[in-house]
Structure formats: structure tokens, C-alpha cells
Motif scaffolding. Structure first.
Motif, PDB file in Angstrom:
ATOM      1  N   ARG A 151       0.848  -1.201   0.000  1.00  0.00           N
ATOM      2  CA  ARG A 151       0.000   0.000   0.000  1.00  0.00           C
ATOM      3  C   ARG A 151       0.878   1.245   0.000  1.00  0.00           C
ATOM      4  NH1 ARG A 151      -5.236  -1.440  -1.049  1.00  0.00           N
ATOM      5  NH2 ARG A 151      -5.769   0.681  -0.392  1.00  0.00           N
ATOM      6  N   GLU A 209       0.634   5.490   0.509  1.00  0.00           N
ATOM      7  CA  GLU A 209      -0.220   6.566   0.998  1.00  0.00           C
ATOM      8  C   GLU A 209      -0.207   7.710  -0.019  1.00  0.00           C
ATOM      9  OE1 GLU A 209      -1.374   8.217   5.310  1.00  0.00           O
ATOM     10  OE2 GLU A 209       0.692   8.672   4.746  1.00  0.00           O
ATOM     11  N   THR A 220      -4.816   5.293   1.065  1.00  0.00           N
ATOM     12  CA  THR A 220      -3.795   4.460   0.448  1.00  0.00           C
ATOM     13  C   THR A 220      -4.322   3.798  -0.822  1.00  0.00           C
ATOM     14  OG1 THR A 220      -4.390   2.472   1.730  1.00  0.00           O
ATOM     15  CG2 THR A 220      -2.742   3.974   2.698  1.00  0.00           C
ATOM     16  N   PRO A 272      -3.210   0.501  -3.756  1.00  0.00           N
ATOM     17  CA  PRO A 272      -2.335  -0.668  -3.921  1.00  0.00           C
ATOM     18  C   PRO A 272      -1.350  -0.461  -5.068  1.00  0.00           C
ATOM     19  CG  PRO A 272      -4.481  -1.118  -4.895  1.00  0.00           C
ATOM     20  CD  PRO A 272      -4.554   0.275  -4.326  1.00  0.00           C
TER      21      PRO A 272
END
Length: 204
Positions: A130, A132, A138, A140
Motif C-alpha cells: 500500500r 499513501e 492508500t 495498492p
């Protein structure tokens, strides 16, 4: 918009995430007309078709990534976009690069410009982490090792120079300790024959 209406929309907007979809807005009892009013008032911005971000949300340089990943929640940021986030290349991608499992519906996103790859379902989840993209939000993406191996696997498409540059930067950053992770990812993806000689050449 009168004060009572403004208050009603404000309360409902406050119940949503900073970045949200039309469907999520509907669950918060905000109609398409409400959304149009909020856009006109400057309370929200439309990032992509059906994706909005609250105007007072924390600033971020990654609104395009947020927009695409909100529209395509099963997708993973890959390719040049992932390499740029990991600072393995200096190029700023002209489009957001995402991957979806082969056999799943392929998202069609015209804005922001989006390039969609399809990876086998068996290895699709390999190396996902993940990132941010904004405070508390977040998305992927593939980790640095997976992104580097993918760059070498697809060097015919993204360019040999860019792929080797990413590999060299990854190895300089992680040293020989990073080689084992590269080899693990490459083995899972059936790309050891590509990665092993390239790593040996860079480290020679």
C-alpha cells in the motif's frame, strides 16, 4: 443554495471519505443534483467521471492515482507509475499504469489517461503493498522488487534503457541483499532467465 440546504449537504458530505464515488455519495443521500451544486459551489472537485474529492481535503500530488484507483478498486498500480513512486525512474509517466487480473473486466478510463495491463490471476497479488497517496488514503501498488522485475519482463514495451536504469537504481539502493528478493519475484513470474544475467551484468 440557502443556509438550510447548505447545512444539509455539508453534513452529508462530512460523512464521506475525502475521495469518493457517485455510488458512495448516493449512500450518503447525496443526489447527482446535489453533487452538481457542490461542484458549482467549489465544495468538491470532479477528478474523473463519477469520482470526486472534497475541496478541503489534504493536498496531494497524486490525485490522478487516487481517481483511477477509486474508479477501479481491484486494480494495482504497476509499470512506469509504480517505478516513479518508488523513485526508480526520473520520468513522470504521461498516464496512470494499472494492472487487473486476466479474465476480469478491463476498466475503460479516458481521464486521467490510463494504461491497463492484465496479469495472470495466479501471480497478480505477488508483491502488492500500500502507498499513501494522500494523508489517510492508500492505494495498492507493486513493491520495488516486483516493479523492477516487471520492467525487465516488459522492456520491449517500456524501453531497454528505462528498464535497465530501474534495475541499476534498485541494486544500488538495496545492494546484494536485494538480489534475493528480485530472484524470488522473478522465479514466481518465470523470469529468472531475464533477471539473472541482467543482475550479474550490473553488479560486475
Amino acid at each position: 443554495m440557502n443556509a438550510a440546504e447548505d447545512s444539509r449537504l455539508g453534513r452529508r458530505l462530512a460523512s464521506l471519505s475525502p475521495t469518493f464515488t457517485t455510488a458512495q455519495a448516493r449512500q450518503a443521500l447525496l443526489s447527482p443534483r446535489d453533487l452538481a451544486s457542490l461542484v458549482a459551489e467549489g465544495e468538491i472537485d470532479e477528478l474523473s467521471r463519477g469520482v470526486y474529492r472534497q475541496a478541503d481535503a489534504p493536498e496531494t500530488a497524486h490525485t490522478d492515482l487516487l481517481a483511477v484507483c477509486t474508479r477501479a478498486p481491484r486494480a494495482v498500480v504497476c509499470g512506469e507509475s509504480a517505478l516513479a513512486l518508488h523513485e526508480l525512474i526520473d520520468d513522470i509517466p504521461a498516464a496512470v499504469h494499472i494492472a487487473v487480473p486476466r479474465g476480469s473486466r478491463r476498466p475503460t478510463i479516458s481521464y486521467p489517461p490510463t494504461v491497463v495491463a492484465q496479469y495472470t490471476a495466479k501471480t497478480f497479488g505477488l508483491g502488492v503493498e500500500r502507498f499513501e497517496a494522500a494523508p489517510g488514503e492508500t492505494i495498492p501498488l507493486y513493491n520495488a522488487a516486483r516493479s523492477t522485475v516487471d520492467a525487465m519482463r516488459h522492456r520491449g514495451r517500456i524501453g531497454e534503457t528505462l528498464a535497465l536504469s530501474a534495475l541499476g537504481r534498485y541494486l544500488r539502493r538495496n545492494g546484494r541483499g536485494g538480489v534475493s528478493e528480485l530472484q524470488h519475484i522473478a522465479r514466481e513470474l518465470g523470469a529468472l532467465s531475464v533477471i539473472r544475467p541482467a543482475v550479474e551484468a550490473v553488479l560486475a
